[in-house]
Each structure stands twice: as C-alpha cells, then as structure tokens.
Design a protein around this motif. Structure first.
Motif, short mmCIF file in Angstrom:
data_model
loop_
_atom_site.label_atom_id
_atom_site.label_comp_id
_atom_site.label_asym_id
_atom_site.label_seq_id
_atom_site.Cartn_x
_atom_site.Cartn_y
_atom_site.Cartn_z
N ILE A 216 0.81 5.99 -4.15
CA ILE A 216 -0.59 6.17 -3.75
C ILE A 216 -1.05 7.58 -3.96
O ILE A 216 -2.55 7.30 -3.39
N ASN A 259 3.48 1.22 2.36
CA ASN A 259 2.40 1.04 1.52
C ASN A 259 2.44 0.81 0.31
O ASN A 259 1.10 1.00 -0.21
N GLU A 262 -0.56 -0.47 1.41
CA GLU A 262 -1.71 0.82 0.85
C GLU A 262 -3.13 0.46 -0.03
O GLU A 262 -3.82 0.40 -0.55
N ILE A 263 -1.72 -0.05 -1.43
CA ILE A 263 -2.05 0.50 -2.76
C ILE A 263 -3.11 -0.78 -2.97
O ILE A 263 -3.57 -1.03 -4.26
#
Length: 649
Positions: A216, A259, A262-263
């Motif tokens: 991230i 996570n 989100e990436i």
C-alpha cells in the motif's frame, strides 16, 4: 591470537555486566552509548576485519554479544528521544554490516534483532529513514525476505520495510527499484508463508498483513503504481483474496482481506496492464466468486460485517474496471460461461443488488460495439432480464446500471424494435422525474433518443405512451418536455431536444395518410406541431454552441413549418415569426443569423398557404431591424435578412 585481538575480546567481556544492567532500564542507555558502539566495533573486528585470527568459539561468543547489544539498541529505540542519538551513533552501518555477513553464516537471532533495531530507529524519524537507505538497509531487509530463514525474521523484515517507508517515499521508491514487489509477492502467495507455517498461523498472518501494508505504501508512489502491473504480484494478491475469504476464515483474516482489496481497487482502476492480467491469467473468476459467494466469518463483530460489504463494493469496481479495458472486451465477450453468469446475476432477486449492478455495468462495458450489442440482444436475449430488473428494482444504483446497458444496446438498428417491444420506453420514462439523479435522467433520454431514431413504432410509444388508451398516466413525451423545461443542465436540455428532433424527422418521413397501430399520422403530427415542442427546438438553435445541434433544430423546425395538416394556422410559423424569436434584442447577431438561415430554408421550401403565411408574418418582424437606432446590426446580419426577404418576393 595477537594482543590487539585479545583486547577486542576483553572489551566485549567487560560490557556484559553493563548490557545486563541496561536491559532492565534502557532510559540510561544514552550515557553508555559510545561504550556499546565501541563493543560492536570490537565484534565487527573479530567477525569480519580479522576473521581468520579467531577460533570458532570466540566467533560464536562475538555473535552472541552482537545479538544482546543490538537487542538493547532496538528496545531503546522505542523511546522517542533516543532515536536521534542512536541514528547518529554509527549503529546503522554496523547493523547492516552484521546482516550482510550473517547472510552466509546464519547465526541465530542476528537478523531478527538487527531488523528490530532498524525498524525502531525509523519510527517517525526521516533522517534515520534516509540513513536506512544510505547504509543499505533496504537491501538487507529484502534479502531476508528472499531467504525466508524463519517466520520471526520474515515478520521483522516486513515490519522494517513498513516502518521505514511510512510517509517517506524515498524508501518506497528504493524498494520498488530493487524489485521489492516481486519479493513481497512471494510472501503474499498463500502457498508460501501461510501454508508453510500453518502451525504458527497467527505470526504467519501478521507477516502477510505487514507485507500488504508495505505494498500500500509502494503504490502511493508513481514508480510503485507503474511496476505493480506485474503478473506475479497481481496473481498473489488475488489468490490471497481467495484465501482470506475462504470458508472457515476467521476475523483476523479480514485484516489481510481489507488490504488486498484496497490495493486491487487502487491499481486496477488506473492500470490497463492490471486489468489485462486479471483476465488473461484466469483471475477474473476468483473475483466473481468472491462477490457472489463469500461471507463474513461466523459470529463476527458488526465492524467486520460492515467491512465485508465495503470489500465487496470495491471488488465490484475492480470487476467493472476490467470489463472497461479495450484489450479485455473481446476475450470476455467470447467467454460464454462468463456472459451466462452475468445473465444469471440479472435474474436474481433484488436482495442481491450488488450482483445485478455489477452484471449490468459489466455488460454495458462489453456492449461497446454494434456487433456485441446485437449478439447480446439476439443470441443471449439480454433485453428480457434487463426489463424485469428495471420493472422490479427500486435501488437507484441498479436502475442507473440497467439504464446504462439499455442505452448501449438500443443504438444498433437491428435492436430497436426488440427493445421497444419490451415496454422499456414506458418503464424508463418515469425516472425522468427524479431530478436528484442526473446521470439516470441522461441515460433515459439516451434510450429514448436511440429508440426513436428511424423507428416509427418506438416514436409512437414516446408520443402516445405504451397504452394510448391510458389518458391518466403522463406520456413519455410529456415527461420529456417537462424535464427539458425545468432543467438547468445543458446536456439534459440539448439531448432531450434531440429526441424531439428524431420524432419530427421520423413522422414527417412517413406518408401523411398512413396509420400506425390505428393512429393516423395527422394526429401524431399534430401532437408534435405545438408550441411546447417548437420552443425547445428554437432554444437549441439559439443557445447551442455546436453547429450539428443547431442544424438538427433547423431541420426539425423546417419540417414543422411545412406541415400540411396545419392549414392556415401553423403553430411553428406563428411562434417563429413572433417577437419571441429573431427580432428580440436579447440575442446576439450570430444567433439571429441562425434564425435567418432557418427562415431562408423555410421560404425556399414553402408553397401555397405556407408561402403566403411567411410573406405576411416575416417582413414586419425583421424589417425593423434595419432602422433600430438603439442597436445597429452588423453587415452580415443585414445580408442574411436580405436573403430572407428576396426569397419571399
């Protein structure tokens, strides 16, 4: 052993009591920091500078002292005020040196404690972070990840890269430049750390969590976004998504899942390379499975249930973005299994709004060529389920998605009759009344524009409604005129008026004595040759900046002005030759010249009653322009007016 070498050993031994003392109270470490650094220098001399001089027992002793002293420094670095002197002490260079040597020796706990120290040195300290770069800290941390000696070292390596790169992009760019994304991909792949260390799954999960946080940070840089379009990285991320959402996943797995999503959302929306990898490498079905089948862990907190919903919304965007790629359009469209799955989603009940919306948006993206649109309508029969969802769904996002795909598939001539026969015109037009959702309004107007173009049956449905006998329900035409009149948005007004142009052009292309479904052309034309229709057409000619729209308006007005059914009283001529148009001083000369162009065309085409009407009505309106002392007209407008008058002679 030389006397100098023995002094190194003695110096280290003298520090043992001090290290034990400081271990219980690191706040006093600053007073003895030079002694500790000197002790590490002695260890360096034993282990590196004069390596062959010492026996294995002495070397092992030196390594053991390195571990103890560095552990002490790592603990001290948790205290904010100690990080600055620690960074200036020379500890960075020594720690990185020990790690480089230990790459081949593999003495226990050396790498782990050294990484702890580097990670803690870098907490909210940019100067130390720069030292981390300058002394080779990125290299040693990545090397430890590559070697994967043990789980604790993997966790410490990931934590070090995370701490060093937090809000400090010099580190993140350095990680990218040293092929760090591929190294991290090995950690993310569930077949690696997570499966290998199932017996210590909590620590393994933490390792992977830290690795996703590092990525991230990396994609926060231009270099990271560019390099993440990498098959290995994206493949690992998607497989990790599958693992973290598997049946039997626990609450802690959701942290990794958040996570990963989100990436993927961040990079897929901007990178065509990533979108292609998702399709080309057979990762797309994993995303579809997640959206359709995954559920939060049993008996989880409300926070996690909410997070799952957010993750699904993000994956929906990833799926839709992949269908937007020009490179993916044909491969996805040619996948019959995929298309049938999207159609299945359309047919689900309304409690799966997410699937219906994803399906419609994706199909809309794939329907960007006439060939695809025709296949979807004729082979896959997509119209019926779209109509059913439009009829039953009250979710405005779903309605928007459905309207979008209907707009696309309504464009080919081959589809217009089929789409019109499904009741789409009647079902979609009430959405014109929702003024808070302009994209939906524009979509509905687009459907009406496409369906009315070159199709008489659809044009009649817009004018008269799906059921002409129903006089209580507003017709699509009435709803369209209402939004054109009340909207302040130029796209809504101009596109809505283009529907009127299509209606006029289609009806006046038919024989005046023809009937359509029992309704005479005369009646239909009379429905259009009214001031409510004429005024927006005139406004488009006057207000539009685009010649193509002005020309469309002029064509429609010309047809209306020549209407035989109007006989002596023609609403369009009556309106156009009134003081509302052309002569009014509020319009600039350029716009009035456009009005003259229309009048010139109308006068050339007129005969009989229309010609007499124009001769009677036009000159009194435009001649005063020549004598208006308050607002003189340009030579060009004078010339345009002369042309009109000559054609009326």
């Amino acid at each position: 052993m030389t006397e100098i070498s023995q002094n190194d050993v003695n110096q280290i031994k003298q520090l043992e009591d001090l290290v034990k003392q400081l271990a219980s109270n690191v706040s006093n470490l600053l007073l003895y920091l030079p002694n500790l650094i000197s002790g590490l220098e002695s260890c360096k001399h034993i282990l590196i500078d004069d390596y062959s001089t010492f026996d294995e027992q002495t070397k092992a002793y030196a390594w053991a002292q390195v571990v103890k002293i560095v552990e002490l420094l790592a603990n001290a670095a948790k205290i904010d005020k100690l990080r600055d002197p620690l960074g200036l002490s020379g500890a960075f260079e020594l720690i990185v040196t020990f790690m480089n040597v230990n790459a081949n020796v593999n003495y226990p706990n050396v790498d782990y404690q050294c990484l702890r120290a580097l990670a803690n040195f870098c907490i909210t300290h940019d100067r130390n972070r720069q030292q981390f770069i300058d002394t080779g800290g990125i290299n040693v941390a990545l090397n430890c990840l590559k070697q994967q000696k043990d789980l604790e070292t993997i966790r410490a390596s990931s934590a070090t890269l995370l701490n060093a790169g937090l809000n400090y992009d010099n580190v993140n760019v350095g990680i990218v430049d040293k092929d760090g994304l591929n190294t991290l991909a090995e950690i993310l792949d569930p077949e690696g750390v997570l499966k290998k260390y199932e017996n210590d799954i909590e620590v393994a999960r933490t390792c992977v969590y830290f690795a996703t946080r590092v990525i991230i940070n990396l994609i926060g840089t231009a270099e990271g976004k560019k390099e993440i379009g990498n098959t290995k990285v994206i493949t690992s991320l998607v497989h990790l998504l599958k693992y973290a959402s598997r049946e039997g996943a626990v609450d802690d797995d959701v942290d990794m899942l958040e996570n990963v999503v989100e990436i993927l959302e961040t990079v897929s929306l901007e990178s065509d390379d990533v979108q292609q990898i998702l399709v080309r490498n057979n990762l797309f079905p994993i995303l579809l499975d997640f959206l359709e089948f995954s559920n939060p862990p049993l008996n989880c907190e409300q926070r996690i249930i909410k997070s799952y919903g957010e993750c699904k919304a993000a994956v929906l965007k990833v799926i839709v973005s992949a269908t937007m790629s020009d490179s993916n359009m044909d491969p996805l469209f040619n996948d019959a299994t995929l298309l049938n799955r999207f159609l299945h989603w359309l047919n689900l009940s309304t409690d799966r709004d997410d699937l219906q919306m994803c399906s419609a948006l994706s199909l809309g993206n794939l329907a960007r060529t006439d060939k695809h649109c025709i296949q979807l309508v004729h082979e896959f029969k997509i119209g019926e389920p779209l109509a059913d969802v439009l009829k039953t769904s009250s979710n405005i996002k779903v309605q928007h998605a459905i309207i979008s795909v209907l707009k696309n598939i309504s464009l080919p001539v081959e589809n217009k009759a089929i789409i019109g026969s499904l009741g789409i015109i009647g079902m979609s037009s009430p959405l014109l009344e929702k003024d808070t959702v302009q994209p939906v309004q524009l979509g509905v107007i687009g459907i009406l524009k496409h369906l009315s173009s070159h199709n008489l049956s659809n044009s009649v449905k817009i004018i008269m409604g799906e059921n002409p006998a129903d006089t209580e329900t507003p017709t699509p035409l009435n709803r369209l005129l209402s939004i054109i009149k009340r909207s302040d948005e130029i796209p809504v007004r101009s596109e809505g008026t283009r529907v009127l142009v299509n209606l006029v052009k289609k009806l006046w292309s038919e024989h005046p004595y023809k009937e359509q479904e029992g309704i005479s052309m005369k009646l239909l034309r009379q429905k259009l040759n009214k001031v409510e229709i004429i005024e927006p057409l005139v406004n488009m000619v006057i207000e539009s900046k685009y010649p193509i729209l002005q020309n469309e308006g002029i064509i429609a007005l010309t047809l209306l002005s020549m209407d035989d059914s109007a006989k002596e009283i023609n609403p369009s001529l009556d309106f156009l030759t009134s003081e509302k148009v052309g002569a009014s001083d509020k319009y600039p000369d350029e716009i009035r010249s456009n009005g003259c162009m229309f009048l010139e065309k109308a006068s050339k085409a007129a005969c009989g009653p229309q010609k007499r009407y124009l001769r009677e009505k036009v000159p009194p309106v435009i001649k005063p322009l020549f004598t208006n002392e308050h607002k003189p007209i340009s030579d060009r407008l004078k010339s345009d007016i002369d042309k009109v008058l000559k054609n009326l002679d």
